[in-house]
Design a protein around this motif. Structure first.
Motif, mmCIF file in Angstrom:
data_model
loop_
_atom_site.group_PDB
_atom_site.id
_atom_site.type_symbol
_atom_site.label_atom_id
_atom_site.label_comp_id
_atom_site.label_asym_id
_atom_site.label_seq_id
_atom_site.Cartn_x
_atom_site.Cartn_y
_atom_site.Cartn_z
ATOM 1 N N ALA A 75 7.118 8.167 -1.095
ATOM 2 C CA ALA A 75 8.302 7.900 -0.278
ATOM 3 C C ALA A 75 9.563 7.908 -1.136
ATOM 4 O O ALA A 75 10.613 8.424 -0.715
ATOM 5 C CB ALA A 75 8.153 6.567 0.449
ATOM 6 N N ALA A 76 9.468 7.346 -2.336
ATOM 7 C CA ALA A 76 10.624 7.338 -3.238
ATOM 8 C C ALA A 76 11.003 8.758 -3.637
ATOM 9 O O ALA A 76 12.189 9.097 -3.755
ATOM 10 C CB ALA A 76 10.321 6.499 -4.477
ATOM 11 N N GLU A 77 10.004 9.604 -3.843
ATOM 12 C CA GLU A 77 10.282 10.996 -4.175
ATOM 13 C C GLU A 77 10.928 11.713 -2.993
ATOM 14 O O GLU A 77 11.831 12.545 -3.174
ATOM 15 C CB GLU A 77 8.989 11.711 -4.581
ATOM 16 N N CYS A 78 10.494 11.385 -1.781
ATOM 17 C CA CYS A 78 11.129 11.952 -0.587
ATOM 18 C C CYS A 78 12.605 11.578 -0.538
ATOM 19 O O CYS A 78 13.461 12.415 -0.229
ATOM 20 C CB CYS A 78 10.426 11.455 0.677
ATOM 21 N N ASP A 79 12.907 10.326 -0.847
ATOM 22 C CA ASP A 79 14.304 9.889 -0.886
ATOM 23 C C ASP A 79 15.078 10.667 -1.949
ATOM 24 O O ASP A 79 16.210 11.103 -1.720
ATOM 25 C CB ASP A 79 14.396 8.395 -1.193
ATOM 26 N N ARG A 80 14.451 10.836 -3.094
ATOM 27 C CA ARG A 80 15.114 11.534 -4.205
ATOM 28 C C ARG A 80 15.415 12.982 -3.841
ATOM 29 O O ARG A 80 16.424 13.547 -4.281
ATOM 30 C CB ARG A 80 14.243 11.478 -5.455
ATOM 31 N N ARG A 81 14.560 13.563 -3.011
ATOM 32 C CA ARG A 81 14.748 14.968 -2.624
ATOM 33 C C ARG A 81 15.826 15.149 -1.551
ATOM 34 O O ARG A 81 16.139 16.270 -1.173
ATOM 35 C CB ARG A 81 13.434 15.542 -2.109
ATOM 36 N N GLY A 82 16.352 14.063 -1.030
ATOM 37 C CA GLY A 82 17.409 14.175 -0.041
ATOM 38 C C GLY A 82 16.981 13.862 1.374
ATOM 39 O O GLY A 82 17.806 13.877 2.297
ATOM 40 N N GLY A 83 15.701 13.583 1.584
ATOM 41 C CA GLY A 83 15.217 13.172 2.885
ATOM 42 C C GLY A 83 15.100 11.665 2.943
ATOM 43 O O GLY A 83 15.748 10.948 2.184
ATOM 44 N N ALA A 84 14.243 11.192 3.846
ATOM 45 C CA ALA A 84 13.973 9.757 3.946
ATOM 46 C C ALA A 84 12.463 9.570 3.985
ATOM 47 O O ALA A 84 11.791 10.085 4.882
ATOM 48 C CB ALA A 84 14.619 9.173 5.203
ATOM 49 N N GLY A 85 11.935 8.858 3.010
ATOM 50 C CA GLY A 85 10.503 8.587 2.964
ATOM 51 C C GLY A 85 10.207 7.211 3.519
ATOM 52 O O GLY A 85 10.829 6.226 3.119
ATOM 53 N N ILE A 86 9.269 7.141 4.449
ATOM 54 C CA ILE A 86 8.880 5.872 5.055
ATOM 55 C C ILE A 86 7.398 5.649 4.761
ATOM 56 O O ILE A 86 6.529 6.289 5.371
ATOM 57 C CB ILE A 86 9.123 5.871 6.574
ATOM 58 N N PRO A 87 7.064 4.766 3.824
ATOM 59 C CA PRO A 87 5.653 4.542 3.491
ATOM 60 C C PRO A 87 4.973 3.673 4.545
ATOM 61 O O PRO A 87 5.511 2.644 4.955
ATOM 62 C CB PRO A 87 5.728 3.820 2.137
ATOM 63 N N VAL A 88 3.806 4.083 4.987
ATOM 64 C CA VAL A 88 3.036 3.323 5.972
ATOM 65 C C VAL A 88 1.592 3.238 5.480
ATOM 66 O O VAL A 88 0.892 4.254 5.422
ATOM 67 C CB VAL A 88 3.063 3.982 7.368
ATOM 68 N N VAL A 89 1.169 2.038 5.121
ATOM 69 C CA VAL A 89 -0.228 1.862 4.721
ATOM 70 C C VAL A 89 -1.113 2.085 5.943
ATOM 71 O O VAL A 89 -0.940 1.425 6.972
ATOM 72 C CB VAL A 89 -0.466 0.457 4.138
ATOM 73 N N CYS A 90 -2.020 3.044 5.843
ATOM 74 C CA CYS A 90 -2.852 3.396 6.997
ATOM 75 C C CYS A 90 -4.183 3.949 6.515
ATOM 76 O O CYS A 90 -4.220 4.943 5.785
ATOM 77 C CB CYS A 90 -2.141 4.434 7.874
ATOM 78 N N ASP A 91 -5.264 3.295 6.915
ATOM 79 C CA ASP A 91 -6.604 3.799 6.673
ATOM 80 C C ASP A 91 -6.970 4.654 7.883
ATOM 81 O O ASP A 91 -7.143 4.144 8.992
ATOM 82 C CB ASP A 91 -7.589 2.638 6.518
ATOM 83 N N HIS A 92 -7.097 5.948 7.699
ATOM 84 C CA HIS A 92 -7.325 6.850 8.828
ATOM 85 C C HIS A 92 -8.753 6.804 9.349
ATOM 86 O O HIS A 92 -9.100 7.541 10.278
ATOM 87 C CB HIS A 92 -6.892 8.267 8.475
ATOM 88 N N ALA A 93 -9.555 5.909 8.794
ATOM 89 C CA ALA A 93 -10.861 5.624 9.392
ATOM 90 C C ALA A 93 -10.750 4.551 10.468
ATOM 91 O O ALA A 93 -11.696 4.311 11.218
ATOM 92 C CB ALA A 93 -11.850 5.160 8.314
ATOM 93 N N GLU A 94 -9.587 3.893 10.544
ATOM 94 C CA GLU A 94 -9.367 2.793 11.484
ATOM 95 C C GLU A 94 -8.447 3.261 12.618
ATOM 96 O O GLU A 94 -7.246 3.464 12.413
ATOM 97 C CB GLU A 94 -8.742 1.596 10.756
ATOM 98 N N ASP A 95 -9.004 3.418 13.797
ATOM 99 C CA ASP A 95 -8.225 3.946 14.919
ATOM 100 C C ASP A 95 -7.035 3.063 15.273
ATOM 101 O O ASP A 95 -5.970 3.561 15.659
ATOM 102 C CB ASP A 95 -9.112 4.119 16.147
ATOM 103 N N ALA A 96 -7.196 1.758 15.155
ATOM 104 C CA ALA A 96 -6.097 0.848 15.490
ATOM 105 C C ALA A 96 -4.913 1.062 14.554
ATOM 106 O O ALA A 96 -3.752 0.993 14.976
ATOM 107 C CB ALA A 96 -6.571 -0.600 15.429
ATOM 108 N N ALA A 97 -5.193 1.316 13.287
ATOM 109 C CA ALA A 97 -4.115 1.549 12.323
ATOM 110 C C ALA A 97 -3.392 2.850 12.634
ATOM 111 O O ALA A 97 -2.162 2.941 12.508
ATOM 112 C CB ALA A 97 -4.684 1.587 10.903
ATOM 113 N N VAL A 98 -4.138 3.853 13.057
ATOM 114 C CA VAL A 98 -3.524 5.142 13.407
ATOM 115 C C VAL A 98 -2.660 4.983 14.657
ATOM 116 O O VAL A 98 -1.547 5.511 14.733
ATOM 117 C CB VAL A 98 -4.609 6.211 13.616
#
Length: 295
Positions: free
Chosen positions: A64-87
């Motif tokens: 996300a920090a690198e996304c910011d550095r590149r001129g965009g906006a990085g939004i980090p979201v902790v997500c285990d894609h094995a967990e449907d509720a998190a998705v």
């Protein structure tokens, strides 16, 4: 069951180029490192807002920090894609904060230790089947939650895949998952076509990721000339940005494409200005699916 319909319902896509920039909203799954991190950074370089998902809090924070550095906006979201509720929570957040989604990149996969070991599948841990959960099933779940947001204004869904979808690569589990996401892209495209949402599966080449480079260093002679024909993790992101902006992007929808070939077609180069080679001659090309639609 109805009779097969002529064509795939993919449409011509004329006049559908969205462009990329500060208005673009993207989700890149499995982006704490490797291909996902590179794709996220490349999309952010166009000014996009990129939701960066993964299990590693430190990893997605770096991306996300690198996304910011590149001129965009990085939004980090902790997500285990094995967990449907998190998705579900991830896409609910996108809906609350933006009301739509322009790009979904399904990159998350549970790559196990020992994947590249030169052993038959029954001598590898049964846990390798986790790739079916986080890799194939997770791509369907993410697309299911993303679809209502993507249909608001049209957009793009991309699956990161590989030549393992067409040849023996790293064993039956890995190959089946990659073949599965290729077919998933084709079928998702049929349902999303009326909404001007293009869906592609991209066969990436050998990526210059930390994991890959470490493997090549351990056994430099194993992959022969392939080791010298690598591409950056950002190339796929550059391709997807160009595809989203293309006024006729829908003509690629439903297809499995070799990233290096599509890059040349779209006029996209790698981070060093090079045009990475396709491995079609050595490893084969994607399957062409039948255009019949049976509902």
């Amino acid at each position: 069951m109805s009779a097969p319909a002529k064509g795939t319902g993919k449409g011509t896509g004329k006049g559908t180029g969205k462009g990329t920039g500060k208005g673009t909203v993207a989700v890149v799954t499995g982006a704490s490192r490797g291909a996902g991190a590179g794709i996220a950074a490349a999309l952010a370089a166009t000014g996009a807002t990129v939701y960066v998902t993964g299990r590693s809090e430190d990893g997605i924070a770096r991306t996300a920090a690198e996304c910011d550095r590149r001129g965009g906006a990085g939004i980090p979201v902790v997500c285990d894609h094995a967990e449907d509720a998190a998705v579900a929570a991830l896409f609910d957040r996108v809906r609350r904060e933006h009301g739509r989604l322009d790009v979904l990149v399904n990159n998350a996969i549970a790559l196990p230790d020992g994947l590249t070991d030169d052993r038959p599948f029954w001598e590898k841990p049964l846990a390798h089947q986790r790739m079916f959960d986080v890799g194939l099933r997770s791509s369907y779940v993410a697309a299911w939650h993303a679809a209502p947001l993507l249909t608001v204004g049209g957009g793009l869904v991309a699956h990161t895949s590989s030549f393992g979808g067409g040849c023996y690569l790293h064993g039956p589990a890995y190959g089946s998952v990659k073949a599965g996401v290729d077919k998933l892209a084709h079928d998702l495209a049929v349902d999303l076509a009326p909404h001007q949402v293009a869906v592609v599966s991209v066969w990436m080449g050998i990526l210059r990721t930390e994991r890959t480079l470490a493997g090549l260093a351990r056994d430099p002679g194993r992959y022969g000339e392939l080791a010298a024909r690598t591409e950056s993790p950002e190339l796929t992101g550059r391709i997807l940005a160009a595809l989203l902006a293309h006024p006729e992007r829908m003509r690629w929808s439903g297809r499995t494409v070799i990233g290096a070939e599509l890059a040349r077609e779209l006029g996209v180069t790698d981070t060093d200005g090079s045009s990475p080679p396709s491995h079609r001659e050595m490893l084969g090309g994607p399957l062409e699916f039948n255009p019949a639609v049976v509902r």
